[in-house]
Design a protein around this motif. Structure first.
Motif, PDB file in Angstrom:
ATOM      1  N   VAL A  49       4.527 -17.723  -5.776  1.00 25.36           N
ATOM      2  CA  VAL A  49       3.299 -17.246  -5.279  1.00 25.36           C
ATOM      3  C   VAL A  49       3.343 -16.093  -3.970  1.00 25.36           C
ATOM      4  N   LEU A  50       4.117 -16.199  -3.230  1.00 21.22           N
ATOM      5  CA  LEU A  50       4.128 -15.423  -2.000  1.00 21.22           C
ATOM      6  C   LEU A  50       4.974 -14.057  -2.597  1.00 21.22           C
ATOM      7  N   HIS A  51       5.833 -14.197  -3.480  1.00 26.06           N
ATOM      8  CA  HIS A  51       6.672 -13.094  -4.180  1.00 26.06           C
ATOM      9  C   HIS A  51       5.442 -12.240  -4.826  1.00 26.06           C
ATOM     10  N   SER A  52       4.685 -13.070  -5.554  1.00 21.41           N
ATOM     11  CA  SER A  52       3.639 -12.369  -6.369  1.00 21.41           C
ATOM     12  C   SER A  52       2.716 -11.379  -5.703  1.00 21.41           C
ATOM     13  N   THR A  53       2.405 -11.991  -4.407  1.00 21.53           N
ATOM     14  CA  THR A  53       1.445 -11.229  -3.521  1.00 21.53           C
ATOM     15  C   THR A  53       2.220  -9.792  -3.057  1.00 21.53           C
ATOM     16  N   ALA A  54       3.578  -9.996  -2.739  1.00 22.71           N
ATOM     17  CA  ALA A  54       4.233  -8.912  -2.346  1.00 22.71           C
ATOM     18  C   ALA A  54       4.709  -7.898  -3.290  1.00 22.71           C
ATOM     19  N   THR A  55       4.687  -8.208  -4.432  1.00 19.81           N
ATOM     20  CA  THR A  55       4.973  -7.205  -5.515  1.00 19.81           C
ATOM     21  C   THR A  55       4.022  -6.734  -6.143  1.00 19.81           C
ATOM     22  N   GLY A  56       2.805  -7.169  -6.215  1.00 16.43           N
ATOM     23  CA  GLY A  56       1.601  -6.817  -6.631  1.00 16.43           C
ATOM     24  C   GLY A  56       1.255  -7.322  -8.023  1.00 16.43           C
ATOM     25  N   THR A  57       2.365  -8.313  -8.457  1.00 13.40           N
ATOM     26  CA  THR A  57       2.224  -8.870  -9.881  1.00 13.40           C
ATOM     27  C   THR A  57       1.074  -9.764  -9.886  1.00 13.40           C
ATOM     28  N   GLY A  58       0.243 -10.022  -8.758  1.00 13.22           N
ATOM     29  CA  GLY A  58      -0.964 -11.113  -8.901  1.00 13.22           C
ATOM     30  C   GLY A  58      -2.088 -10.453  -9.286  1.00 13.22           C
ATOM     31  N   ARG A  59      -2.350  -9.158  -9.374  1.00 10.90           N
ATOM     32  CA  ARG A  59      -3.739  -8.768  -9.671  1.00 10.90           C
ATOM     33  C   ARG A  59      -3.637  -7.245 -10.535  1.00 10.90           C
ATOM     34  N   LYS A  60      -4.484  -7.135 -11.157  1.00 12.88           N
ATOM     35  CA  LYS A  60      -4.432  -5.963 -11.899  1.00 12.88           C
ATOM     36  C   LYS A  60      -5.974  -5.338 -11.529  1.00 12.88           C
ATOM     37  N   GLY A  61      -5.958  -3.991 -11.332  1.00 12.49           N
ATOM     38  CA  GLY A  61      -7.156  -3.303 -11.008  1.00 12.49           C
ATOM     39  C   GLY A  61      -8.110  -3.093 -12.411  1.00 12.49           C
ATOM     40  N   LEU A  99       1.868 -16.273   6.329  1.00 10.83           N
ATOM     41  CA  LEU A  99       2.491 -15.072   5.409  1.00 10.83           C
ATOM     42  C   LEU A  99       1.580 -14.542   4.645  1.00 10.83           C
ATOM     43  N   VAL A 100       0.367 -15.149   4.547  1.00 10.17           N
ATOM     44  CA  VAL A 100      -0.466 -14.106   3.727  1.00 10.17           C
ATOM     45  C   VAL A 100      -1.994 -14.288   4.720  1.00 10.17           C
ATOM     46  N   THR A 101      -2.901 -13.594   4.574  1.00  3.17           N
ATOM     47  CA  THR A 101      -4.328 -13.711   5.303  1.00  3.17           C
ATOM     48  C   THR A 101      -5.382 -13.810   3.954  1.00  3.17           C
ATOM     49  N   PRO A 115       2.662  -8.851   7.323  1.00  2.00           N
ATOM     50  CA  PRO A 115       4.010  -8.108   7.739  1.00  2.00           C
ATOM     51  C   PRO A 115       5.121  -9.396   7.760  1.00  2.00           C
ATOM     52  N   LEU A 116       4.722 -10.437   8.398  1.00  2.00           N
ATOM     53  CA  LEU A 116       6.065 -11.385   8.311  1.00  2.00           C
ATOM     54  C   LEU A 116       6.197 -12.055   6.924  1.00  2.00           C
ATOM     55  N   GLY A 117       5.026 -12.098   5.938  1.00  2.00           N
ATOM     56  CA  GLY A 117       5.541 -12.486   4.721  1.00  2.00           C
ATOM     57  C   GLY A 117       6.213 -11.787   3.797  1.00  2.00           C
ATOM     58  N   GLN A 118       5.861 -10.304   3.919  1.00  2.00           N
ATOM     59  CA  GLN A 118       6.677  -9.347   3.482  1.00  2.00           C
ATOM     60  C   GLN A 118       8.062  -9.115   4.057  1.00  2.00           C
ATOM     61  N   ALA A 119       8.231  -9.315   5.237  1.00  2.00           N
ATOM     62  CA  ALA A 119       9.467  -9.271   5.717  1.00  2.00           C
ATOM     63  C   ALA A 119      10.576 -10.485   5.018  1.00  2.00           C
ATOM     64  N   ILE A 120       9.976 -11.871   4.888  1.00  2.00           N
ATOM     65  CA  ILE A 120      10.500 -13.037   4.398  1.00  2.00           C
ATOM     66  C   ILE A 120      10.984 -12.578   3.028  1.00  2.00           C
ATOM     67  N   VAL A 121       9.897 -12.056   2.128  1.00  2.00           N
ATOM     68  CA  VAL A 121      10.247 -11.635   0.936  1.00  2.00           C
ATOM     69  C   VAL A 121      11.450 -10.579   0.915  1.00  2.00           C
ATOM     70  N   ASP A 122      11.200  -9.326   1.501  1.00  2.00           N
ATOM     71  CA  ASP A 122      12.226  -8.371   1.409  1.00  2.00           C
ATOM     72  C   ASP A 122      13.597  -8.982   1.941  1.00  2.00           C
ATOM     73  N   ALA A 123      13.718  -9.568   2.941  1.00  2.00           N
ATOM     74  CA  ALA A 123      14.915 -10.307   3.014  1.00  2.00           C
ATOM     75  C   ALA A 123      15.635 -11.281   2.355  1.00  2.00           C
ATOM     76  N   ALA A 124      14.655 -12.100   1.805  1.00  2.00           N
ATOM     77  CA  ALA A 124      14.923 -13.180   0.671  1.00  2.00           C
ATOM     78  C   ALA A 124      15.516 -12.276  -0.884  1.00  2.00           C
ATOM     79  N   ASP A 125      14.855 -11.226  -1.163  1.00  2.00           N
ATOM     80  CA  ASP A 125      15.203 -10.339  -2.081  1.00  2.00           C
ATOM     81  C   ASP A 125      16.764  -9.806  -1.787  1.00  2.00           C
TER      82      ASP A 125
END
Length: 129
Positions: A49-61, A99-101, A115-125
């Protein structure tokens, strides 16, 4: 056992904590310490779920393009094959960690990554590559 992403994220968080110590950034170190304490209870779903919020796969406009700014349980659930209720529970837990707001919209809650959530996702990737 499905926890590879969680372990990579924990390793990434430890790296961020070490960098915070090196730069004498006590506030960031304490934030990451809290994240690490709670990540021990993460399931693979939390990281998905966290990764989905970071990559934008969570929602389509409305135009069908990915919305990289925010995600909702309604948008994430179908993309991951997880019920909205379970996604919402994961997002609430992630919000508690910073990690999300949470942003309330007319369409329900939206959960932009911090930013903290994004940093964790980026570093984990990066660790996973």
């Amino acid at each position: 056992n499905g926890h590879d992403q969680v372990l990579r994220a924990m390793g990434a968080a430890m790296g961020l904590a070490a960098a915070a110590v090196q730069s004498d950034d006590q506030d960031t170190f304490e934030d990451i310490e809290l994240v690490l304490r709670t990540m021990k209870d993460f399931t693979p779903r939390h990281f998905q779920v966290l990764h989905s919020t970071a990559t934008g796969t969570g929602r389509k406009g409305a135009d069908g393009k990915e919305d990289f700014v925010s995600a909702s349980a309604r948008g994430i659930g179908p993309n991951l094959g997880i019920s909205e209720e379970r996604v919402e529970a994961s997002l609430i837990a992630l919000s508690g960690l910073g990690l999300v707001t949470v942003v309330q919209t007319w369409d329900g809650n939206s959960y932009p990554i911090t930013p903290l959530g994004q940093a964790i996702v980026d570093a984990a990737d990066a660790v996973g590559e």
